[in-house]
Design an enzyme around this catalytic site. Structure first.
Site, PDB file in Angstrom:
ATOM      1  N   SER A  94      41.193 -17.282 -47.282  1.00 19.79           N
ATOM      2  CA  SER A  94      40.852 -15.654 -47.854  1.00 19.79           C
ATOM      3  C   SER A  94      41.414 -14.703 -46.735  1.00 19.79           C
ATOM      4  O   SER A  94      42.020 -14.680 -47.227  1.00 19.79           O
ATOM      5  CB  SER A  94      39.379 -16.549 -47.567  1.00 19.79           C
ATOM      6  OG  SER A  94      38.592 -15.747 -47.697  1.00 19.79           O
ATOM      7  N   ASP A 230      40.106  -9.633 -51.436  1.00 17.12           N
ATOM      8  CA  ASP A 230      40.627 -10.424 -49.999  1.00 17.12           C
ATOM      9  C   ASP A 230      41.660 -11.527 -50.791  1.00 17.12           C
ATOM     10  O   ASP A 230      42.057 -11.260 -51.850  1.00 17.12           O
ATOM     11  CB  ASP A 230      40.102 -10.973 -49.320  1.00 17.12           C
ATOM     12  CG  ASP A 230      39.334 -11.990 -50.075  1.00 17.12           C
ATOM     13  OD1 ASP A 230      39.463 -12.542 -51.369  1.00 17.12           O
ATOM     14  OD2 ASP A 230      38.673 -12.936 -49.818  1.00 17.12           O
ATOM     15  N   ASP A 232      42.078 -14.521 -50.791  1.00 17.41           N
ATOM     16  CA  ASP A 232      41.876 -15.961 -52.493  1.00 17.41           C
ATOM     17  C   ASP A 232      41.138 -14.755 -53.468  1.00 17.41           C
ATOM     18  O   ASP A 232      40.667 -15.754 -54.047  1.00 17.41           O
ATOM     19  CB  ASP A 232      40.954 -16.278 -52.064  1.00 17.41           C
ATOM     20  CG  ASP A 232      39.680 -16.789 -51.642  1.00 17.41           C
ATOM     21  OD1 ASP A 232      40.051 -16.015 -50.938  1.00 17.41           O
ATOM     22  OD2 ASP A 232      39.266 -17.477 -50.740  1.00 17.41           O
ATOM     23  N   ASP A 234      37.558 -14.204 -54.031  1.00 20.28           N
ATOM     24  CA  ASP A 234      36.447 -14.254 -53.886  1.00 20.28           C
ATOM     25  C   ASP A 234      35.982 -13.574 -52.719  1.00 20.28           C
ATOM     26  O   ASP A 234      34.427 -13.114 -53.448  1.00 20.28           O
ATOM     27  CB  ASP A 234      36.551 -15.863 -53.244  1.00 20.28           C
ATOM     28  CG  ASP A 234      36.199 -16.007 -51.848  1.00 20.28           C
ATOM     29  OD1 ASP A 234      36.667 -14.404 -51.385  1.00 20.28           O
ATOM     30  OD2 ASP A 234      35.408 -16.832 -50.899  1.00 20.28           O
TER      31      ASP A 234
END
Length: 438
Positions: A94, A230, A232, A234
């Site tokens: 992340s 960020d 990833d 999400d």
């Protein structure tokens, strides 16, 4: 939280905490003979290393696994559900630095495993399944499947974005190709930055953890709005045309009003966390919208949304969940909805993002043993002392990070200097305890 699973899956420095052996055990414990899984992740250089180990564990258990390559976390959630796979696996850390990586797991409905299921999975790590030929599973790659998610995002927009000039900071992560493509397909003029497949620079002085970079570039290029993701994707942090940063709390406020006006805000309630700003709660109340709080972590927000059948929730960090469209936080989808709101209203985002937030002082303390410190009597006494001094009009929150060796401190009150003063006093106690001082 268990031994290996934190607030958002397994996460740690590769080959220090997150080893090939641990990845193998996780895949082997998760899979059963005959099951079908998909796996993908962000751009980190260790993605293939962990993907191969995890996949070996899956195949040893007799299940098949399909690698879809670089894809966002919400993308893998969507594709898992769309293709009726038993599980979807994300290899990503992340927002963490490049030396970290992680493993997140979605069930067949695209929802992250809850604490009980993660604990049960951990208990299986000690007993491995090794099938003999020909009952070993198969591994396949099909990177083109990411296009399913891109098409879905385009379909979710209620209007085109022609006439909007948008800056996208892709954090050199999973959104590096997906986000610019989707916004361009919707008609926006896009300036994409930090949009390389570069796992050594993921989240480095860019992305949602460094929104100041986005703010600088928004002013430089004179765009209508900036969106920063960020690693990833999400999460999202936004920026108005003046270079003012818009965090997840304000994004929730804007979207809650927008959805209510459209009749899409179920029960006129939104879900936040213990970290959600008290000023936001008051602003929502003035709009006839109730805020419900959960523990920190998007999986807890989603669980509460499921429990109460609600449509919108999120965190200050930028996890925004549209339960009618997605099963997890989705930064790109949130950006689409914010841009859609701008286009439909004909207003600048600075005109839509006004909120009366209480000042917050947030400090992260890197420590040797976070659990020992959080349970120390000196720290407990200090927190109680600060809470008593501030009274009911303020909030104090001290917690351990679920993914890093940190104690997170938040003090929120109407006076910024007072919040900073007390946050630093708590920080001093944390460091004293960490150094072994009594």
């Amino acid at each position: 939280m268990g031994i290996f699973f934190g607030t958002d899956g397994i996460r740690g420095v590769v080959n220090e905490f997150l080893t090939a052996d641990l990845a193998f055990k996780c895949g082997n414990a998760l899979a059963e003979k005959g099951q079908k899984l998909i796996i993908g992740g962000d751009t980190r250089t260790t993605r293939e290393f962990l993907t191969s180990s995890f996949s070996s564990g899956v195949m040893s258990a007799g299940a098949d696994i399909l690698d879809i390559g670089v894809c966002t976390t919400p993308g893998i959630s969507y594709i898992t559900k769309a293709l009726h796979k038993d599980y979807g696996v994300v290899v990503s850390a992340s927002h963490n630095p490049p030396q970290y990586n992680g493993i997140k797991i979605f069930d067949s409905t695209g929802v992250k495993l809850g604490d009980d299921r993660e604990d049960a999975l951990e208990r299986k790590f000690v007993r491995q399944k090794h099938n003999e030929f020909p009952l070993i599973g198969k591994y396949e790659q099909k990177f083109s499947l990411v296009r399913l998610y891109e098409k879905y995002l385009v379909e979710l927009a209620d209007c085109d974005l022609k006439g909007l000039k948008i800056l996208l900071d892709c954090a050199n992560g999973a959104s590096y190709k997906i986000a610019p493509k989707v916004f361009r397909e919707l008609g926006a003029e896009v300036i994409a930055v930090h949009n390389r497949n570069d796992g050594e620079k993921i989240n480095q002085k860019c992305g949602s953890t460094c929104p100041e970079e986005m703010a600088r570039l928004v002013k430089k290029y004179g765009v209508d709005v900036g969106f920063s993701f960020d690693g990833d994707a999400d999460r999202i942090i936004a920026c108005d045309e003046k270079g003012e940063i818009i965090d997840g709390d304000v994004i929730i406020f804007m979207l809650a009003k927008y959805f209510k006006k459209q009749g899409k805000l179920r029960d006129n309630k939104v879900v936040g966390t213990r970290h959600t700003n008290k000023g936001l709660e008051e602003d929502l109340r003035s709009e006839g919208i109730e805020l419900i709080r959960t523990d920190i972590g998007d999986k807890y927000v989603i669980a509460k949304m499921e429990e109460e059948n609600l449509s919108l929730g999120g965190e200050k960090s930028g996890h925004i969940i549209f339960r009618d469209y997605a099963s997890t936080g989705d930064g790109i989808l949130t950006g689409i909805k914010l841009a859609e709101m701008m286009k439909k209203s004909g207003k600048k985002i600075s005109e839509l993002s006004f909120a009366h937030l209480y000042p917050q002082a947030n400090i992260d303390c890197v420590v040797a043993d976070k659990m020992k410190i959080i349970n120390n009597g000196l720290l407990t006494n200090k927190i109680e002392e600060v809470e008593k001094a501030l009274g009911d009009s303020a909030r104090v929150m001290v917690r351990v990070s679920g993914t890093e060796p940190k104690i997170r401190i938040m003090v929120e009150c109407k006076n910024e200097d007072v919040a900073t003063k007390y946050a630093k006093e708590i920080e001093s106690v944390v460091h004293n305890v960490d150094r072994g001082q009594k």
